[in-house]
Design a protein around this motif. Structure first.
Motif, PDB file in Angstrom:
ATOM      1  N   LEU A  43      24.408  71.994  -5.956  1.00 25.93           N
ATOM      2  CA  LEU A  43      23.563  72.187  -4.812  1.00 25.93           C
ATOM      3  C   LEU A  43      22.785  73.475  -4.728  1.00 25.93           C
ATOM      4  O   LEU A  43      23.235  74.468  -5.424  1.00 25.93           O
ATOM      5  CB  LEU A  43      24.428  72.265  -3.460  1.00 25.93           C
ATOM      6  CG  LEU A  43      25.150  71.109  -2.862  1.00 25.93           C
ATOM      7  CD1 LEU A  43      26.006  71.354  -1.641  1.00 25.93           C
ATOM      8  CD2 LEU A  43      24.395  69.699  -2.794  1.00 25.93           C
ATOM      9  N   SER A  44      21.670  73.545  -4.106  1.00 25.27           N
ATOM     10  CA  SER A  44      20.918  74.718  -3.985  1.00 25.27           C
ATOM     11  C   SER A  44      20.048  74.780  -2.528  1.00 25.27           C
ATOM     12  O   SER A  44      19.925  73.677  -2.059  1.00 25.27           O
ATOM     13  CB  SER A  44      19.970  75.019  -5.155  1.00 25.27           C
ATOM     14  OG  SER A  44      18.991  74.127  -4.895  1.00 25.27           O
ATOM     15  N   GLY A  45      19.858  75.762  -2.298  1.00 23.13           N
ATOM     16  CA  GLY A  45      19.153  75.908  -1.032  1.00 23.13           C
ATOM     17  C   GLY A  45      18.848  77.633  -0.691  1.00 23.13           C
ATOM     18  O   GLY A  45      19.506  78.420  -1.110  1.00 23.13           O
ATOM     19  N   HIS A  46      17.745  77.711   0.425  1.00 23.94           N
ATOM     20  CA  HIS A  46      17.314  79.217   0.480  1.00 23.94           C
ATOM     21  C   HIS A  46      17.830  79.572   1.972  1.00 23.94           C
ATOM     22  O   HIS A  46      17.554  80.718   2.495  1.00 23.94           O
ATOM     23  CB  HIS A  46      15.866  79.195   0.653  1.00 23.94           C
ATOM     24  CG  HIS A  46      15.634  78.975  -0.844  1.00 23.94           C
ATOM     25  ND1 HIS A  46      15.450  80.049  -2.015  1.00 23.94           N
ATOM     26  CD2 HIS A  46      14.873  77.766  -1.439  1.00 23.94           C
ATOM     27  CE1 HIS A  46      14.995  79.541  -3.149  1.00 23.94           C
ATOM     28  NE2 HIS A  46      14.686  78.042  -2.867  1.00 23.94           N
ATOM     29  N   CYS A  47      18.640  78.669   2.692  1.00 25.14           N
ATOM     30  CA  CYS A  47      18.988  79.055   3.958  1.00 25.14           C
ATOM     31  C   CYS A  47      20.276  78.222   4.401  1.00 25.14           C
ATOM     32  O   CYS A  47      20.466  77.265   4.075  1.00 25.14           O
ATOM     33  CB  CYS A  47      17.922  78.688   4.920  1.00 25.14           C
ATOM     34  SG  CYS A  47      18.464  78.874   6.757  1.00 25.14           S
TER      35      CYS A  47
END
Length: 607
Positions: free
Chosen positions: A61-65
């Motif tokens: 997984l990845s995300g900025h928030c």
């Protein structure tokens, strides 16, 4: 008790969230989860298990928030459906620490509006309520503020919304919450430990605050809806202070950090000669004029208060009452005007203690003095006087260095009180101060007993029950020794004043009931010898920790260990150390989860 962490950044926040949760594991939990928002994509992942399990499933997984959570079950069993984050409508995800007292009424109202609940938790009502209040609005912060006005209880929350991936909202009432400030990234967490590898610039939110975090900055709104400015502080705590290093467990590490923690706690006190000014402006007059002392605390802090009662009464003649905070607030009564109420807490966020402090203010014209390990906690902000201990981060659930530094602070207080009231000659005050100066070296000597204590632990681990006995200041230490053994080794243990043996506990004594006795060379030695003989006569196995010069009195006991230090007035502190080691090594022998004992949490922020 639970842990929460949130982040918004130009880089992937998943490693930050997982690392933050790992550093909050000491708070106690049974499930974990995270939520990510990125370019209107919403991801939620929950496990009924440890952070390591969550990390394994989140590897891609990845995300900025995002926000993340470790849950300690209060409403509903520990399973994936009850794990956080919780979904509100189809676009809100929240994490929550605390308890919502009116969740049943909110659940009924929201169900009638068409919301479907998929968990047994009180927290899910927050998510649906925010979704309802947001409606078609673009103001997520206003929706969270509206929800706060409806919620009853204590909470810290983090909120993300699929339609607003450029912000994270967090808010607190009753439960602690700290912001971390970065460059192109901002964070929040329920404990500074979660954020130390990311930043040391922190803001402690005030009760009722709501914060909106964006990559380029933060906005804080107070409980009245007004924009607020809160001071940012650089937290001078090394990031590796919450790392295990060479030790097997954090509890062992923290036991061996106690000489340094005591040295740091004593630095200013020894420099100023244990004077009232250590506790803040107005302390000298408050100490000189107070007619009585009231101590309120919970758990190990309560035991520290019981020890302090002996010192204060002996050195000043003032009457001292020591209360368990959760009982004090439910008793009716008045406080004599001028009473000094001492509130003792490691975290400064313990719900029962804060309620007791507020109750004390309602019961009379009192002064509140806090002894605490956290500079910007709720307790320290509400107190009139303050002594900060310097224990540093304590990860193990069972308190060790925090407890010992509380004892140090209370000893300093008792000395300062006697000086302000002129109840001891200067020569006696000087001797009390000299004893403190020698304490760190004595701690190191006592910890050198570890190998001998391991042999005791090997034997003790085969028993299901244990008694601890002590007299005078070592009676509360018997209580503390029993508590440690219960907490981490899961052995039923009780502490007693040795003179109480014939009033009931002696009925329990046989060859299957080990009895651990702490012995000092003082006026009560002969009486304690008689208590030990009573146990021996019933076939009890007596384990004696004896100060030098007392060994001859205990011939024939099952185990005898002469400690290297004669503690004098500080015997409660020196004798605490082998009991901590005994509990630790017994737990290791039994194979329990030493740092995270079952059913317990480090910070108890709900009643």
């Amino acid at each position: 008790m639970c842990g929460i962490v949130g982040a918004i950044s130009d880089r992937n926040v998943v490693p930050m969230l997982l690392a933050g949760l790992a550093r909050l594991e000491y708070r106690g939990y049974d499930s974990s989860g995270l939520a990510l928002m990125d370019a209107r994509d919403m991801t939620r992942l929950r496990v009924a298990g440890r952070v390591a399990d969550l990390a394994q499933r989140a590897a891609s997984l990845s995300g900025h928030c995002g926000v993340a959570h470790t849950r300690w079950a209060t409403h509903g069993e520990p399973n994936e459906a009850n794990a956080h984050p919780h979904l509100g409508g189809d676009n809100i995800l929240i994490v929550h620490n605390g308890i919502i007292e009116n969740h049943r009424e909110l659940r009924q109202e929201l169900t009638a509006r068409g919301y479907r609940f998929t968990s047994e938790t009180d927290s899910e009502a927050i998510a649906h309520l925010i979704h309802h209040l947001l409606g078609d609005s673009d103001d997520l912060l206003a929706a969270v503020r509206g929800a706060m006005q409806r919620l009853q209880g204590a909470f810290a929350i983090g909120v993300v919304c699929r339609d607003h991936p450029d912000r994270v909202i967090c808010a607190r009432r009753g439960s602690p919450l700290v912001l971390g400030l970065g460059f192109g990234e901002q964070f929040f967490a329920s404990d500074i430990a979660a954020l130390l590898p990311l930043t040391q610039r922190m803001i402690h939110l005030e009760d009722g605050d709501i914060a909106e975090l964006r990559r380029d900055g933060i906005r804080i709104v107070d409980q009245h809806g007004e924009t607020a400015t809160r001071a940012a502080r650089t937290v001078d705590v090394a990031a590796d202070s919450a790392e295990l290093g060479q030790y097997r467990h954090f509890m062992q590490k923290e036991i061996f950090e106690q000489a340094g923690a005591v040295t740091d706690t004593l630095a200013r006190a020894l420099e100023l000669g244990c004077r009232a000014e250590l506790f803040g402006p107005g302390a000298e007059a408050a100490f000189a004029q107070t007619p009585a002392i009231r101590i309120v605390a919970c758990g190990s802090s309560y035991h520290a208060g019981l020890v302090a009662r002996y010192w204060i009464e002996e050195w000043t003649g003032l009457p001292v009452s020591v209360d368990i905070a959760s009982e004090y607030r439910y008793r009716n009564g008045r406080e004599q005007d001028g009473t000094l109420v001492i509130a003792i807490s490691q975290s400064g966020e313990t719900a029962d203690l804060l309620a007791a402090v507020r109750t004390a203010r309602e019961r009379g014209d009192v002064r509140i003095m806090a002894i605490c390990n956290v500079a910007h906690a709720t307790l320290t902000r509400e107190a009139d006087l303050l002594f900060l201990t310097q224990a540093g981060i304590e990860v193990g659930v069972a308190s060790t260095k925090a407890f010992l530094t509380q004892l140090v602070a209370l000893y300093v207080f008792a000395t300062a009180l006697a000086r302000a009231r002129q109840t001891l000659p200067n020569a006696d005050l000087a001797r009390l101060g000299d004893a403190l100066a020698a304490l760190p070296a004595q701690i190191a000597q006592m910890l050198a007993l570890e190998q001998d204590i391991e042999h005791w632990a090997q034997e003790l681990s085969h028993y299901d029950h244990t008694l601890f006995l002590g007299r005078h200041t070592l009676y509360p230490i018997a209580l503390e020794g029993a508590l440690k053994l219960k907490e981490i080794a899961y052995i039923h243990a009780e502490g007693y004043a040795a003179g109480e043996l014939k009033h009931g506990p002696l009925a329990l004594v046989d060859e299957n009931m080990p009895v651990i006795v702490c012995v000092t060379r003082d006026a009560l030695l002969e009486k304690l010898v008689s208590n030990v003989r009573e146990v021996q006569a019933r076939g009890g196995k007596v384990f004696v920790l004896a100060e030098p010069g007392t060994e001859a009195e205990f011939d024939g006991v099952h185990r005898l260990l002469t400690v290297p230090v004669e503690g004098g007035n500080l015997a409660a502190l020196t004798m605490t150390l082998p009991l901590q080691l005994l509990a630790y090594h017994t737990a290791c022998r039994k194979g329990t989860d030493v740092d995270k004992p079952r059913n317990l949490a480090k910070s108890v922020t709900v009643e």
